[in-house]
Write a protein that holds these residues in place. Structure first.
Motif, PDB file in Angstrom:
ATOM      1  N   VAL A   4       0.895  -1.311  -0.254  1.00 12.40           N
ATOM      2  CA  VAL A   4      -0.089  -0.307  -0.172  1.00 12.40           C
ATOM      3  C   VAL A   4       0.749   1.197   0.177  1.00 12.40           C
ATOM      4  N   GLU A   5       0.762   2.331  -0.935  1.00 12.97           N
ATOM      5  CA  GLU A   5       1.439   3.196  -1.321  1.00 12.97           C
ATOM      6  C   GLU A   5       0.997   4.099  -0.670  1.00 12.97           C
ATOM      7  N   LEU A   6       1.301   4.923   0.109  1.00 13.54           N
ATOM      8  CA  LEU A   6       0.617   6.682   0.816  1.00 13.54           C
ATOM      9  C   LEU A   6       0.703   7.737   0.738  1.00 13.54           C
ATOM     10  N   GLN A   7      -0.140   8.110  -0.097  1.00 14.42           N
ATOM     11  CA  GLN A   7       0.210   9.743  -1.064  1.00 14.42           C
ATOM     12  C   GLN A   7      -0.205  10.554  -0.425  1.00 14.42           C
ATOM     13  N   LYS A   8      -0.576  10.845   0.278  1.00  9.69           N
ATOM     14  CA  LYS A   8      -0.903  11.767   1.110  1.00  9.69           C
ATOM     15  C   LYS A   8      -1.753  11.531   2.389  1.00  9.69           C
ATOM     16  N   SER A   9      -1.126  12.639   3.534  1.00  5.75           N
ATOM     17  CA  SER A   9      -1.078  12.578   4.921  1.00  5.75           C
ATOM     18  C   SER A   9      -1.375  13.542   5.671  1.00  5.75           C
ATOM     19  N   SER A  10      -2.696  14.034   6.510  1.00  8.92           N
ATOM     20  CA  SER A  10      -2.886  15.140   7.414  1.00  8.92           C
ATOM     21  C   SER A  10      -2.509  14.264   8.194  1.00  8.92           C
ATOM     22  N   GLU A  11      -3.726  16.263   9.457  1.00 10.84           N
ATOM     23  CA  GLU A  11      -3.627  15.031  10.392  1.00 10.84           C
ATOM     24  C   GLU A  11      -5.133  14.289  10.699  1.00 10.84           C
ATOM     25  N   GLY A  12      -6.470  15.191   9.449  1.00  8.69           N
ATOM     26  CA  GLY A  12      -7.721  14.329   9.700  1.00  8.69           C
ATOM     27  C   GLY A  12      -7.616  13.381   9.107  1.00  8.69           C
ATOM     28  N   TYR A  13      -7.014  12.901   7.996  1.00 13.37           N
ATOM     29  CA  TYR A  13      -6.727  12.209   6.907  1.00 13.37           C
ATOM     30  C   TYR A  13      -5.900  11.298   6.307  1.00 13.37           C
ATOM     31  N   PHE A  24      -3.770  -6.304  -9.924  1.00 17.50           N
ATOM     32  CA  PHE A  24      -3.473  -6.294  -8.641  1.00 17.50           C
ATOM     33  C   PHE A  24      -2.937  -7.727  -8.209  1.00 17.50           C
ATOM     34  N   GLU A  25      -1.928  -7.942  -7.609  1.00 18.46           N
ATOM     35  CA  GLU A  25      -1.994  -9.740  -7.005  1.00 18.46           C
ATOM     36  C   GLU A  25      -0.953  -9.398  -5.885  1.00 18.46           C
ATOM     37  N   GLY A  26      -1.448 -10.858  -4.946  1.00 22.85           N
ATOM     38  CA  GLY A  26      -1.227 -10.640  -3.328  1.00 22.85           C
ATOM     39  C   GLY A  26      -1.983 -10.091  -2.492  1.00 22.85           C
ATOM     40  N   LYS A  27      -2.095  -9.674  -1.495  1.00 24.95           N
ATOM     41  CA  LYS A  27      -2.449  -9.338  -0.526  1.00 24.95           C
ATOM     42  C   LYS A  27      -1.813  -7.878   0.029  1.00 24.95           C
ATOM     43  N   ALA A  28      -2.392  -7.294   0.536  1.00 29.50           N
ATOM     44  CA  ALA A  28      -2.120  -5.802   1.044  1.00 29.50           C
ATOM     45  C   ALA A  28      -3.561  -5.259   2.698  1.00 29.50           C
ATOM     46  N   PHE A  29      -2.827  -4.546   3.160  1.00 28.86           N
ATOM     47  CA  PHE A  29      -3.519  -4.014   3.962  1.00 28.86           C
ATOM     48  C   PHE A  29      -2.832  -3.081   4.899  1.00 28.86           C
ATOM     49  N   VAL A  30      -4.404  -2.340   5.151  1.00 25.15           N
ATOM     50  CA  VAL A  30      -4.220  -0.019   4.639  1.00 25.15           C
ATOM     51  C   VAL A  30      -4.053  -0.104   6.020  1.00 25.15           C
ATOM     52  N   ASN A  35      -3.012   4.280   9.434  1.00 22.18           N
ATOM     53  CA  ASN A  35      -3.612   5.026  10.443  1.00 22.18           C
ATOM     54  C   ASN A  35      -5.356   4.903  11.307  1.00 22.18           C
ATOM     55  N   THR A  36      -5.668   3.631  10.620  1.00 24.51           N
ATOM     56  CA  THR A  36      -7.379   3.122  11.442  1.00 24.51           C
ATOM     57  C   THR A  36      -7.077   2.761  12.312  1.00 24.51           C
TER      58      THR A  36
END
Length: 131
Positions: A4-13, A24-30, A35-36
């Motif tokens: 999983v590639e982080l594209q943008k992060s802010s305080e609220g999202y 897509f191939e394989g398994k990816a956890f987000v 930060n859920t």
């Protein structure tokens, strides 16, 4: 395994991508990258003829699977339930589960995990219309 590639992060999202779902191939956890705090979301694929290599159940979490493409079966407490693109499957924590691709193209799905019984408000019960 795709990352999983982080594209943008802010305080609220946070915004991330797993890339082109069609390839897509394989398994990816987000969970870790977004930060859920109330759920885990994963993307998974199974190649034609492949099965998840283990059965499992959960202590607290129910799962909802959304099949994006392909055909397969969910083996739920020993019973095979066919699924195809557009199928949505809810599995209670105690249910033994496994997944198998039965089609000629990969089975591609999203899995959402959350603690069973924890949903207190949703949609407009939790939403606040802003003007």
């Amino acid at each position: 395994m795709n990352q999983v590639e982080l594209q943008k992060s802010s305080e609220g999202y946070s915004i991330a991508t797993v890339g082109d779902i069609a390839s897509f191939e394989g398994k990816a956890f987000v969970k870790d990258i977004l930060n859920t705090t109330s759920m885990e979301v994963s993307f998974g694929t199974l190649a034609p003829g492949c099965t998840v290599p283990f059965f499992h159940h959960h202590k607290q979490n129910e799962e909802v699977y959304v099949v994006l493409s392909g055909e397969g079966v969910f083996i739920l407490d020993g019973k095979e339930e066919p699924v195809t693109s557009g199928s949505i499957v809810r599995v209670a924590p105690s249910v033994s589960r496994n997944t198998k691709c039965t089609g000629t193209v990969p089975l591609v799905y999203i899995c959402i995990q959350a603690k069973a019984g924890s949903l207190e408000q949703y949609t407009m019960g939790d939403g606040v219309v802003e003007q």
